[in-house]
Structure formats: C-alpha cells, structure tokens
Design a protein around this motif. Structure first.
Motif, PDB file in Angstrom:
ATOM      1  N   THR A 225       0.856  -1.185   0.000  1.00 31.76           N
ATOM      2  CA  THR A 225       0.000   0.000   0.000  1.00 31.76           C
ATOM      3  C   THR A 225       0.890   1.233   0.000  1.00 31.76           C
ATOM      4  OG1 THR A 225      -1.773  -1.117   1.191  1.00 31.76           O
ATOM      5  CG2 THR A 225      -1.771   1.275   1.260  1.00 31.76           C
ATOM      6  N   VAL A 226       0.509   2.236  -0.811  1.00 22.88           N
ATOM      7  CA  VAL A 226       1.306   3.456  -0.940  1.00 22.88           C
ATOM      8  C   VAL A 226       0.452   4.643  -0.517  1.00 22.88           C
ATOM      9  CG1 VAL A 226       2.639   4.939  -2.479  1.00 22.88           C
ATOM     10  CG2 VAL A 226       2.642   2.455  -2.821  1.00 22.88           C
ATOM     11  N   ALA A 227       1.012   5.476   0.328  1.00 20.21           N
ATOM     12  CA  ALA A 227       0.358   6.710   0.763  1.00 20.21           C
ATOM     13  C   ALA A 227       1.327   7.870   0.581  1.00 20.21           C
ATOM     14  CB  ALA A 227      -0.094   6.610   2.211  1.00 20.21           C
ATOM     15  N   PHE A 228       0.777   9.055   0.296  1.00 20.33           N
ATOM     16  CA  PHE A 228       1.594  10.242   0.049  1.00 20.33           C
ATOM     17  C   PHE A 228       1.209  11.348   1.018  1.00 20.33           C
ATOM     18  CE2 PHE A 228       1.904  14.418  -2.150  1.00 20.33           C
ATOM     19  CZ  PHE A 228       3.284  14.500  -2.192  1.00 20.33           C
ATOM     20  N   THR A 229       2.238  11.966   1.631  1.00 15.53           N
ATOM     21  CA  THR A 229       2.040  13.102   2.528  1.00 15.53           C
ATOM     22  C   THR A 229       2.746  14.313   1.934  1.00 15.53           C
ATOM     23  OG1 THR A 229       2.031  11.624   4.457  1.00 15.53           O
ATOM     24  CG2 THR A 229       2.351  13.977   4.875  1.00 15.53           C
ATOM     25  N   PRO A 230       2.011  15.354   1.493  1.00 16.42           N
ATOM     26  CA  PRO A 230       2.669  16.541   0.915  1.00 16.42           C
ATOM     27  C   PRO A 230       3.587  17.220   1.919  1.00 16.42           C
ATOM     28  CG  PRO A 230       0.317  16.523   0.429  1.00 16.42           C
ATOM     29  CD  PRO A 230       0.555  15.446   1.447  1.00 16.42           C
ATOM     30  N   GLU A 231       4.583  17.906   1.380  1.00 19.19           N
ATOM     31  CA  GLU A 231       5.551  18.603   2.223  1.00 19.19           C
ATOM     32  C   GLU A 231       4.852  19.657   3.075  1.00 19.19           C
ATOM     33  OE1 GLU A 231       9.427  18.973   3.609  1.00 19.19           O
ATOM     34  OE2 GLU A 231       8.705  17.613   2.064  1.00 19.19           O
ATOM     35  N   GLY A 232       5.138  19.625   4.388  1.00 20.66           N
ATOM     36  CA  GLY A 232       4.566  20.592   5.314  1.00 20.66           C
ATOM     37  C   GLY A 232       3.188  20.244   5.828  1.00 20.66           C
ATOM     38  N   GLU A 233       2.625  19.097   5.415  1.00 23.25           N
ATOM     39  CA  GLU A 233       1.311  18.679   5.891  1.00 23.25           C
ATOM     40  C   GLU A 233       1.430  17.390   6.712  1.00 23.25           C
ATOM     41  OE1 GLU A 233      -1.529  18.417   2.766  1.00 23.25           O
ATOM     42  OE2 GLU A 233      -1.041  20.387   1.907  1.00 23.25           O
ATOM     43  N   LYS A 234       0.374  17.055   7.457  1.00 24.97           N
ATOM     44  CA  LYS A 234       0.379  15.883   8.322  1.00 24.97           C
ATOM     45  C   LYS A 234      -0.522  14.766   7.797  1.00 24.97           C
ATOM     46  CE  LYS A 234       1.422  18.491  12.548  1.00 24.97           C
ATOM     47  NZ  LYS A 234       0.969  18.818  13.935  1.00 24.97           N
ATOM     48  N   GLU A 235      -1.579  15.112   7.119  1.00 25.81           N
ATOM     49  CA  GLU A 235      -2.497  14.095   6.610  1.00 25.81           C
ATOM     50  C   GLU A 235      -1.962  13.510   5.302  1.00 25.81           C
ATOM     51  OE1 GLU A 235      -6.387  15.645   6.253  1.00 25.81           O
ATOM     52  OE2 GLU A 235      -6.619  16.072   8.403  1.00 25.81           O
ATOM     53  N   ASN A 236      -2.096  12.167   5.172  1.00 24.18           N
ATOM     54  CA  ASN A 236      -1.624  11.501   3.964  1.00 24.18           C
ATOM     55  C   ASN A 236      -2.794  11.101   3.073  1.00 24.18           C
ATOM     56  OD1 ASN A 236      -2.721   9.274   5.225  1.00 24.18           O
ATOM     57  ND2 ASN A 236      -0.763   8.447   5.877  1.00 24.18           N
ATOM     58  N   GLN A 237      -2.464  10.725   1.843  1.00 28.85           N
ATOM     59  CA  GLN A 237      -3.454  10.340   0.847  1.00 28.85           C
ATOM     60  C   GLN A 237      -3.065   8.972   0.292  1.00 28.85           C
ATOM     61  OE1 GLN A 237      -3.437  12.839  -2.598  1.00 28.85           O
ATOM     62  NE2 GLN A 237      -4.949  11.619  -3.712  1.00 28.85           N
ATOM     63  N   THR A 238      -3.961   8.014   0.335  1.00 27.24           N
ATOM     64  CA  THR A 238      -3.695   6.676  -0.179  1.00 27.24           C
ATOM     65  C   THR A 238      -3.755   6.686  -1.702  1.00 27.24           C
ATOM     66  OG1 THR A 238      -4.636   5.661   1.807  1.00 27.24           O
ATOM     67  CG2 THR A 238      -4.410   4.268  -0.144  1.00 27.24           C
ATOM     68  N   LEU A 239      -2.690   6.166  -2.330  1.00 27.42           N
ATOM     69  CA  LEU A 239      -2.605   6.118  -3.786  1.00 27.42           C
ATOM     70  C   LEU A 239      -2.737   4.695  -4.327  1.00 27.42           C
ATOM     71  CD1 LEU A 239       0.415   8.557  -4.252  1.00 27.42           C
ATOM     72  CD2 LEU A 239      -2.015   9.113  -4.300  1.00 27.42           C
TER      73      LEU A 239
END
Length: 464
Positions: A225-239
């Motif tokens: 499973t891959v998740a992405f967290t943008p720079e400077g943010e805390k919440e991630n997004q499952t891709l």
C-alpha cells in the motif's frame, strides 16, 4: 551487642522519609536490602509501593517472605529478577504501624541494542544453560511470550522463527518483532537481554518539473500500500492499496500522471506539488520504506527571470550612456563657437655656426597677399640703409633698426635680432627686417599661406 540494639532502635523509631536511599538496578538483576532490615535483626513488616501506580504490597512479615521473588536468608534479604514493575519505594513498619520509606528503586534498561531493517534476518546463539527464550514487545510489558523452550520442542519451529544447533533466528523482520528478547535459565535467572529495533528503508529522490520519476519498492515484497504526505502537511493520501492503483478520480493531483509498474510506481510528468513523502507498507500495515521526493523549480523559469533582470540592467546602462553622450556633444559645440581664433607664431630658422640642439619654430602674423617682395621698398624714412656687395650675388640693401626691446637673445653667441623677409609680411611690427634688392620673385610660400619665415644669421652681428 549494645550497638546492634541501638541500630535497630534507630531504624524502627528514629528513621524518617527524609532518610530514603536511592538505588538504580538493571532489568533482571537483584536488589539486596541493607543488613539492618534482615531477620533476626529486623522483625517487622517490609512493603513495596510501585511508582507507576498500584496498591501497596506486603513483601515480608516477622522474617517470613510474602512474595515469591523475595529470598530471605539468615543475615540476607534479596529481591530477585527485577522488572519495570518493581520500580518504586520500599518501606518498613513497626508494631505500632508507623511506616518509614527506606529505598527508592529505579530500574534501568541495560539490554544490548541491535538494529535491523525490514525483511532482514536476525539470529542469536543460545547458551547451554538456557532454558527458554522470552519475548516482550516494545511498550507492551504485560504481553510477554515464550518463543522457545528447551523442554517443549513444539515451540522450536513457529512460523518465521526456528531453533537449530543452539542458534535461534527469525526471518523477514518487521516492526512487530521489535522488543526485548530475554534468555533465562531454569531458575528464571536472566542470562542475556537484547533490544531489537526494526526500521524501514529510506530513500531520497531529487527531480525537476516535467521530468519522469520512477520510485521502486523493495524486492520480494507482497502487494503493498502506498500513501503520500505533501511537504509541510500531516495528513496523507492513499494512492495504492494491496498492489492496485486507485482510480484516477481518487488520485488527486496525480490524476493522469501516475501508473503502477513492477515493484514501484511511475510519475510522468513531475509537478511542483509532488514534494513530499511516499510510504510503502505491506499487507499487515508494517512500514517497508519511506521515499522523500524533492522537486526543483523549472529551469526555464529561472533562465527567463535572470534574462529579464540582465536586460533591464543593460537597458538602464545604455540609456545613461546615450544621455551622457548627447550632453557632452552640446557642451563641446558651445565651447567651439565661443573660443577665439588664435594666430599662429611665425617659424624661426637658426643659421648659426653652432646651431641649437633642435629646431625651434614660432608663429608669425598672416601675410598680406596683395604685396610682393620689392628690392627697392622702404619701411620708414628713419631706417639706415646698408649696401652689401657679396660676390656672385646681386647687391642687397639692408635696413637695420635697433633690436626690439622685447626680443630675447637666441643661441649661445650673443643677442641676435630676428630679421624678417618681405616688406609686407610684418609691416606693423617695428622690429628689424631685411629687404633683398634685385629679387622680384614671389615668396616661397603659396598665396594662401598665413605664415612668414624669420631668418636669423650670425653674419650680421657686426651691424650691432
């Protein structure tokens, strides 16, 4: 004997909470209490109060142990196999139920620390006197588990763990394997203690806008499973979930730019919003690796900005130069129009026996082009005429005037007057002149010339 009774009386009746002795012990070791608290010297009660919360426990009463790990011997009192739960205060009391704190115990973790990465294999040698291997998960003290027991062969091969030839190993490590591994003897004595830490792999990628980026996962990993967290943010997004990329409308900013490839994902083209961290996890949710992506700004934009700045600077410099040049031309024209015309000094020729080191010339007034050389012309009736008859030349009439008071002496043989040729060359100059008789040719200079020559000769010095 009297000293012994005095010591016991001080312990029982004179002690106070301010007499607490701090103690530090390693996990699995033993605490030996002072001799004054051992039977038969001490015949009261011994209590323990945990520092992390809990009720008070009676450990000994009238020389009899009330806890399985408290070992009472004649003249000796020992509390064995210390754990984190044994961190607290030991106190005593007399028959009148007055309690006095005597020892404040702190448990230290003296285990050997080892570090491994996800998917690797860990192994350790088991000593011959070892009876069992105990595992305590990290931050879960109350969830101990027996991984291996010498008297129970069924526990020797359990999934990823196995025991063979006095070597115990665990394969395909993950974060669930982090914790303490205690090897104990038959009497529960701690022989060795190891703290195992399992970390994920870390990678860093540096890319540019509009380039292609391929991010690879670790090989031989089940669907991840891959998740992405943008720079400077805390919440991630499952891709990606269990090896399958989500549909485009669930990919957010990666819509139309991300595809799944063998052992990884591909982003094409890269955008500036792709700065951040990608987390790869296995099916159980354990972290396999983290990838930090840094996207540099577009190179073309940087060049454009630099070009614009350079162009502005060059334009300002050119404008300043043009304005300055125009101003200089105007001022030069004004000075040229207002400057007076200065007459050039007549050229002077030296005809001495010992001429000067170099020729010297001076400007003369302009010629009168309407007149010619005349052999019989006279300047003034007051001048004296001297007639010379040199051989092979025509007779010459020479008019001599006294030297001009402002004429400086020339040469090194006395003061020589500056004779002038031509009657009309310096008609207004009262200085001495020479006139040639019988010569009626035009002067050597052209009619457009504005200069007359002055001839100086030492042969005429006798006239002075």
């Amino acid at each position: 004997m009297l000293l012994l009774y005095v010591t016991v009386a001080w312990v029982l009746f004179g002690g106070s909470s301010s007499d607490v002795t701090p103690e530090e012990k390693c996990y699995g070791s033993s605490l030996t209490l002072p001799f004054s608290y051992t039977p038969p010297v001490f015949n009261g009660q011994l209590y323990f109060t945990p520092s992390k919360g809990g009720s008070r426990t009676l450990l000994m009463d009238k020389g009899e142990a009330k806890h399985p790990r408290l070992k009472v011997r004649f003249g000796s009192l020992k509390f064995t196999d210390l754990t984190e739960r044994d961190e607290g205060t030991f106190s005593i009391s007399s028959n009148n139920d007055r309690r006095n704190n005597v020892i404040d115990l702190t448990i230290k973790d003296c285990a050997d620390k080892v570090l491994y990465f996800y998917g690797e294999r860990y192994s350790t040698t088991v000593p011959r006197e070892a009876e069992f291997l105990e595992f305590i998960p990290l931050h879960s003290v109350d969830q101990s588990k027996i991984l291996w027991n010498r008297t129970d062969p069924q526990t020797n091969n359990g999934g990823r763990e196995r025991f063979k030839r006095n070597v115990w190993e665990i394969r395909n490590l993950n974060q669930a394997d982090m914790g303490h591994y205690n090897i104990r003897a038959k009497d529960n004595t701690l022989l060795s203690r190891i703290l195992l830490e399992v970390r994920e792999f870390k990678r860093d990628y540096t890319t540019k806008v509009n380039e292609r980026l391929l991010i690879l996962n670790r090989p031989n990993i089940p669907p991840w499973t891959v998740a992405f967290t943008p720079e400077g943010e805390k919440e991630n997004q499952t891709l990606m979930h269990e090896g399958k990329l989500l549909r485009n409308y669930n990919l957010g900013t990666f819509t139309g730019r991300m595809v799944a490839v063998h052992n990884g994902i591909e982003i094409d083209p890269v955008e500036s919003t792709d700065n951040g961290t990608f987390e790869f996890r296995d099916q159980q949710g354990y972290l396999v690796q983290t990838v930090h992506v840094l996207v540099n700004p577009e190179q073309f934009a940087t060049i454009v900005y630099v070009g614009i700045a350079v162009g502005i600077i060059v334009a300002v410099i050119v404008c300043c130069c043009c304005v300055r040049k125009c101003c200089c031309k105007k001022s030069s024209s004004k000075r040229a129009d207002s400057a007076p015309q200065t007459a050039a000094a007549p050229a002077v020729y030296y005809h001495n026996t010992n001429p000067p080191a170099g020729p010297s010339y001076s400007a003369a007034p302009a010629l009168d082009h309407s007149s010619h050389y005349s052999g019989n012309a006279r300047v003034s009736s007051e001048r004296t005429t001297i007639s010379l008859e040199p051989s092979r030349y025509n007779p010459v009439n020479i008019d001599v005037n006294p030297p001009h008071p402002e004429v400086a002496p020339l040469g090194g043989q006395g003061v020589d007057p500056a004779p002038l040729l031509g009657s009309d060359c310096l008609s207004s100059d009262p200085g001495p002149r020479f006139e040639l008789k019988g010569v009626h040719s035009a002067p050597p200079l052209s009619s457009g010339s504005t200069f007359c020559d002055v001839y100086t000769s030492d042969k005429l010095n006798f006239l002075l």
